[in-house]
Scaffold this motif. Structure first.
Motif, PDB file in Angstrom:
ATOM      1  N   MET A  75       0.855  -1.179   0.000  1.00  0.00           N
ATOM      2  CA  MET A  75       0.000   0.000   0.000  1.00  0.00           C
ATOM      3  C   MET A  75       0.889   1.226   0.000  1.00  0.00           C
ATOM      4  O   MET A  75       1.875   1.298   0.699  1.00  0.00           O
ATOM      5  CB  MET A  75      -0.901   0.015   1.232  1.00  0.00           C
ATOM      6  CG  MET A  75      -1.724   1.280   1.338  1.00  0.00           C
ATOM      7  SD  MET A  75      -3.012   1.224   2.586  1.00  0.00           S
ATOM      8  CE  MET A  75      -2.151   1.876   3.976  1.00  0.00           C
ATOM      9  N   ALA A  76       0.497   2.176  -0.762  1.00  0.00           N
ATOM     10  CA  ALA A  76       1.202   3.453  -0.793  1.00  0.00           C
ATOM     11  C   ALA A  76       0.429   4.457   0.045  1.00  0.00           C
ATOM     12  O   ALA A  76      -0.762   4.285   0.313  1.00  0.00           O
ATOM     13  CB  ALA A  76       1.322   3.931  -2.239  1.00  0.00           C
ATOM     14  N   LEU A  77       1.105   5.511   0.433  1.00  0.00           N
ATOM     15  CA  LEU A  77       0.468   6.570   1.195  1.00  0.00           C
ATOM     16  C   LEU A  77      -0.748   7.112   0.451  1.00  0.00           C
ATOM     17  O   LEU A  77      -1.753   7.477   1.059  1.00  0.00           O
ATOM     18  CB  LEU A  77       1.479   7.691   1.472  1.00  0.00           C
ATOM     19  CG  LEU A  77       0.971   8.919   2.203  1.00  0.00           C
ATOM     20  CD1 LEU A  77       0.372   8.549   3.550  1.00  0.00           C
ATOM     21  CD2 LEU A  77       2.088   9.929   2.365  1.00  0.00           C
ATOM     22  N   ARG A  78      -0.680   7.116  -0.857  1.00  0.00           N
ATOM     23  CA  ARG A  78      -1.786   7.638  -1.663  1.00  0.00           C
ATOM     24  C   ARG A  78      -3.107   6.954  -1.336  1.00  0.00           C
ATOM     25  O   ARG A  78      -4.132   7.598  -1.260  1.00  0.00           O
ATOM     26  CB  ARG A  78      -1.459   7.510  -3.153  1.00  0.00           C
ATOM     27  CG  ARG A  78      -1.430   6.075  -3.651  1.00  0.00           C
ATOM     28  CD  ARG A  78      -0.844   5.865  -5.045  1.00  0.00           C
ATOM     29  NE  ARG A  78      -1.653   6.439  -6.081  1.00  0.00           N
ATOM     30  CZ  ARG A  78      -1.254   7.445  -6.885  1.00  0.00           C
ATOM     31  NH1 ARG A  78      -0.050   7.947  -6.757  1.00  0.00           N
ATOM     32  NH2 ARG A  78      -2.050   7.901  -7.809  1.00  0.00           N
ATOM     33  N   HIS A  79      -3.073   5.653  -1.125  1.00  0.00           N
ATOM     34  CA  HIS A  79      -4.309   4.921  -0.846  1.00  0.00           C
ATOM     35  C   HIS A  79      -4.845   5.261   0.549  1.00  0.00           C
ATOM     36  O   HIS A  79      -6.059   5.372   0.733  1.00  0.00           O
ATOM     37  CB  HIS A  79      -4.081   3.418  -0.995  1.00  0.00           C
ATOM     38  CG  HIS A  79      -3.664   3.061  -2.384  1.00  0.00           C
ATOM     39  ND1 HIS A  79      -2.449   2.502  -2.658  1.00  0.00           N
ATOM     40  CD2 HIS A  79      -4.285   3.236  -3.575  1.00  0.00           C
ATOM     41  CE1 HIS A  79      -2.339   2.329  -3.969  1.00  0.00           C
ATOM     42  NE2 HIS A  79      -3.442   2.767  -4.540  1.00  0.00           N
ATOM     43  N   ALA A  80      -3.944   5.430   1.492  1.00  0.00           N
ATOM     44  CA  ALA A  80      -4.376   5.813   2.838  1.00  0.00           C
ATOM     45  C   ALA A  80      -4.994   7.214   2.822  1.00  0.00           C
ATOM     46  O   ALA A  80      -6.005   7.460   3.485  1.00  0.00           O
ATOM     47  CB  ALA A  80      -3.200   5.753   3.803  1.00  0.00           C
ATOM     48  N   VAL A  81      -4.418   8.131   2.062  1.00  0.00           N
ATOM     49  CA  VAL A  81      -4.961   9.493   1.951  1.00  0.00           C
ATOM     50  C   VAL A  81      -6.320   9.459   1.266  1.00  0.00           C
ATOM     51  O   VAL A  81      -7.281  10.075   1.733  1.00  0.00           O
ATOM     52  CB  VAL A  81      -3.986  10.429   1.208  1.00  0.00           C
ATOM     53  CG1 VAL A  81      -4.646  11.763   0.870  1.00  0.00           C
ATOM     54  CG2 VAL A  81      -2.733  10.655   2.045  1.00  0.00           C
ATOM     55  N   LEU A  82      -6.414   8.729   0.169  1.00  0.00           N
ATOM     56  CA  LEU A  82      -7.705   8.614  -0.529  1.00  0.00           C
ATOM     57  C   LEU A  82      -8.759   8.007   0.400  1.00  0.00           C
ATOM     58  O   LEU A  82      -9.899   8.468   0.439  1.00  0.00           O
ATOM     59  CB  LEU A  82      -7.555   7.772  -1.797  1.00  0.00           C
ATOM     60  CG  LEU A  82      -6.782   8.430  -2.947  1.00  0.00           C
ATOM     61  CD1 LEU A  82      -6.488   7.407  -4.044  1.00  0.00           C
ATOM     62  CD2 LEU A  82      -7.543   9.622  -3.503  1.00  0.00           C
ATOM     63  N   ALA A  83      -8.369   6.990   1.166  1.00  0.00           N
ATOM     64  CA  ALA A  83      -9.317   6.362   2.089  1.00  0.00           C
ATOM     65  C   ALA A  83      -9.797   7.361   3.137  1.00  0.00           C
ATOM     66  O   ALA A  83     -10.991   7.413   3.454  1.00  0.00           O
ATOM     67  CB  ALA A  83      -8.658   5.159   2.772  1.00  0.00           C
ATOM     68  N   ALA A  84      -8.894   8.165   3.663  1.00  0.00           N
ATOM     69  CA  ALA A  84      -9.282   9.159   4.676  1.00  0.00           C
ATOM     70  C   ALA A  84     -10.212  10.210   4.082  1.00  0.00           C
ATOM     71  O   ALA A  84     -11.142  10.672   4.746  1.00  0.00           O
ATOM     72  CB  ALA A  84      -8.041   9.812   5.265  1.00  0.00           C
ATOM     73  N   LEU A  85      -9.989  10.575   2.835  1.00  0.00           N
ATOM     74  CA  LEU A  85     -10.804  11.612   2.199  1.00  0.00           C
ATOM     75  C   LEU A  85     -12.195  11.120   1.816  1.00  0.00           C
ATOM     76  O   LEU A  85     -13.061  11.928   1.481  1.00  0.00           O
ATOM     77  CB  LEU A  85     -10.095  12.188   0.969  1.00  0.00           C
ATOM     78  CG  LEU A  85      -8.913  13.108   1.257  1.00  0.00           C
ATOM     79  CD1 LEU A  85      -8.195  13.475  -0.042  1.00  0.00           C
ATOM     80  CD2 LEU A  85      -9.358  14.353   2.001  1.00  0.00           C
ATOM     81  N   LEU A  86     -12.425   9.828   1.855  1.00  0.00           N
ATOM     82  CA  LEU A  86     -13.763   9.311   1.552  1.00  0.00           C
ATOM     83  C   LEU A  86     -14.792   9.779   2.577  1.00  0.00           C
ATOM     84  O   LEU A  86     -15.982   9.814   2.295  1.00  0.00           O
ATOM     85  CB  LEU A  86     -13.761   7.778   1.508  1.00  0.00           C
ATOM     86  CG  LEU A  86     -13.160   7.144   0.273  1.00  0.00           C
ATOM     87  CD1 LEU A  86     -13.193   5.627   0.407  1.00  0.00           C
ATOM     88  CD2 LEU A  86     -13.873   7.581  -0.993  1.00  0.00           C
ATOM     89  N   ASP A  87     -14.327  10.136   3.770  1.00  0.00           N
ATOM     90  CA  ASP A  87     -15.248  10.559   4.822  1.00  0.00           C
ATOM     91  C   ASP A  87     -15.660  12.016   4.707  1.00  0.00           C
ATOM     92  O   ASP A  87     -16.488  12.480   5.479  1.00  0.00           O
ATOM     93  CB  ASP A  87     -14.628  10.306   6.201  1.00  0.00           C
ATOM     94  CG  ASP A  87     -14.610   8.831   6.540  1.00  0.00           C
ATOM     95  OD1 ASP A  87     -15.534   8.116   6.104  1.00  0.00           O
ATOM     96  OD2 ASP A  87     -13.685   8.399   7.230  1.00  0.00           O
ATOM     97  N   GLY A  88     -15.091  12.742   3.784  1.00  0.00           N
ATOM     98  CA  GLY A  88     -15.497  14.138   3.630  1.00  0.00           C
ATOM     99  C   GLY A  88     -14.440  14.977   2.965  1.00  0.00           C
ATOM    100  O   GLY A  88     -13.418  14.489   2.499  1.00  0.00           O
ATOM    101  N   GLU A  89     -14.703  16.251   2.956  1.00  0.00           N
ATOM    102  CA  GLU A  89     -13.802  17.227   2.360  1.00  0.00           C
ATOM    103  C   GLU A  89     -12.921  17.788   3.480  1.00  0.00           C
ATOM    104  O   GLU A  89     -13.428  18.265   4.499  1.00  0.00           O
ATOM    105  CB  GLU A  89     -14.652  18.341   1.728  1.00  0.00           C
ATOM    106  CG  GLU A  89     -13.895  19.295   0.878  1.00  0.00           C
ATOM    107  CD  GLU A  89     -14.822  20.305   0.216  1.00  0.00           C
ATOM    108  OE1 GLU A  89     -14.689  20.479  -0.990  1.00  0.00           O
ATOM    109  OE2 GLU A  89     -15.663  20.908   0.913  1.00  0.00           O
ATOM    110  N   TYR A  90     -11.620  17.687   3.306  1.00  0.00           N
ATOM    111  CA  TYR A  90     -10.686  18.103   4.349  1.00  0.00           C
ATOM    112  C   TYR A  90      -9.622  19.037   3.803  1.00  0.00           C
ATOM    113  O   TYR A  90      -9.165  18.877   2.667  1.00  0.00           O
ATOM    114  CB  TYR A  90      -9.949  16.890   4.944  1.00  0.00           C
ATOM    115  CG  TYR A  90     -10.798  15.941   5.728  1.00  0.00           C
ATOM    116  CD1 TYR A  90     -11.478  16.358   6.870  1.00  0.00           C
ATOM    117  CD2 TYR A  90     -10.901  14.611   5.360  1.00  0.00           C
ATOM    118  CE1 TYR A  90     -12.238  15.471   7.611  1.00  0.00           C
ATOM    119  CE2 TYR A  90     -11.658  13.713   6.101  1.00  0.00           C
ATOM    120  CZ  TYR A  90     -12.326  14.156   7.217  1.00  0.00           C
ATOM    121  OH  TYR A  90     -13.076  13.275   7.955  1.00  0.00           O
TER     122      TYR A  90
END
Length: 189
Positions: free
Chosen positions: A1-16
Motif C-alpha cells: 500500500m502506498a500513502l496515496r491509498h491511505a490518503v484517498l481512504a481518509a478523504l472518503l469521509d469528507g472534504e478536508y
C-alpha cells in the motif's frame, strides 16, 4: 500500500484541508499507516496533479485561506482497483524485538525497561481506541453497530488496532516478567 491509498481512504469521509486531514489521519488511519503532516501535504499535491483528488480554495476573513480536498471519481476508481488487488502479507519490523532476541547475551535491565515503557504506551493507546470505538458507534451496542452501522470501515480497522495493542501490551509484560525472573534466577546461582 502506498500513502496515496491511505490518503484517498481518509478523504472518503469528507472534504478536508491538509490540516484537517492530518488530524483525521492521527485519529483513524494512523492506526495502520503512519505519515507526517508534511508527507500528507506532499501527497495531496501529487494526488491533485494526477486528478485523484480535487481541491477548492476557501477564503477566510480571520484566518489564512485554506484548500479543501475531496476524492474524485478517478480517485474512487483508484481505491477500487487497490481494494481488488491481492494484499501483501504483513510483517513485523521492530527494533525492540532485536533487543529481546539478544537479551540473554547482553544485559536485560534496559530491555526490561523498554518493554515496560512499550506496555504502558500500548495501554494508553488501548484507552484512546476504546473512546474512539464508543464515539464511532454512538448509542448503538457493538453487535448492532456492526450489523446496521452506516460506515463500519473505520470501526473495523480500529478493532484491529485494539487487538494489536492489547496483544502487544500483553506480550511486553510477559517478556519483561520472563527476563526479570531469569535475571533473579541467574543471580541466585
Amino acid at each position: 500500500m502506498a500513502l496515496r491509498h491511505a490518503v484517498l481512504a481518509a478523504l472518503l469521509d469528507g472534504e478536508y484541508s491538509g490540516y484537517q486531514l492530518a488530524k483525521a489521519f492521527d485519529v483513524g488511519v494512523a492506526n495502520f499507516w503512519h505519515a507526517l503532516p508534511q508527507q500528507l501535504y506532499a501527497e495531496l499535491a501529487k494526488l491533485e496533479k494526477e486528478g485523484l483528488v480535487t481541491g477548492r480554495q476557501v477564503i477566510q476573513e480571520t484566518r489564512p485561506n485554506k484548500r479543501l480536498f475531496h476524492v474524485t471519481e478517478a480517485g474512487r476508481a483508484e481505491l477500487e482497483e487497490f481494494a481488488a488487488a491481492v494484499a501483501k502479507p504483513s510483517f513485523i519490523r521492530d527494533d525492540l524485538l532485536v533487543k529481546v532476541q539478544v537479551a540473554d547475551r547482553i544485559g536485560t535491565a534496559s530491555v526490561i525497561e523498554q518493554l515496560e515503557e512499550r506496555a504502558s504506551a500500548a495501554e494508553a493507546k488501548i484507552e484512546l481506541l476504546g473512546r474512539l470505538l464508543r464515539q464511532l458507534r454512538g448509542d448503538a451496542d457493538e453487535d448492532d453497530f456492526l450489523r446496521r452501522g452506516e460506515r463500519i470501515g473505520p470501526y473495523l480497522t480500529c478493532l484491529r488496532d485494539l487487538d494489536f495493542e492489547q496483544g502487544h501490551r500483553d506480550w511486553c509484560l510477559r517478556i519483561a516478567a520472563v527476563l526479570r525472573e531469569r535475571r533473579t534466577t541467574h543471580a541466585e546461582r
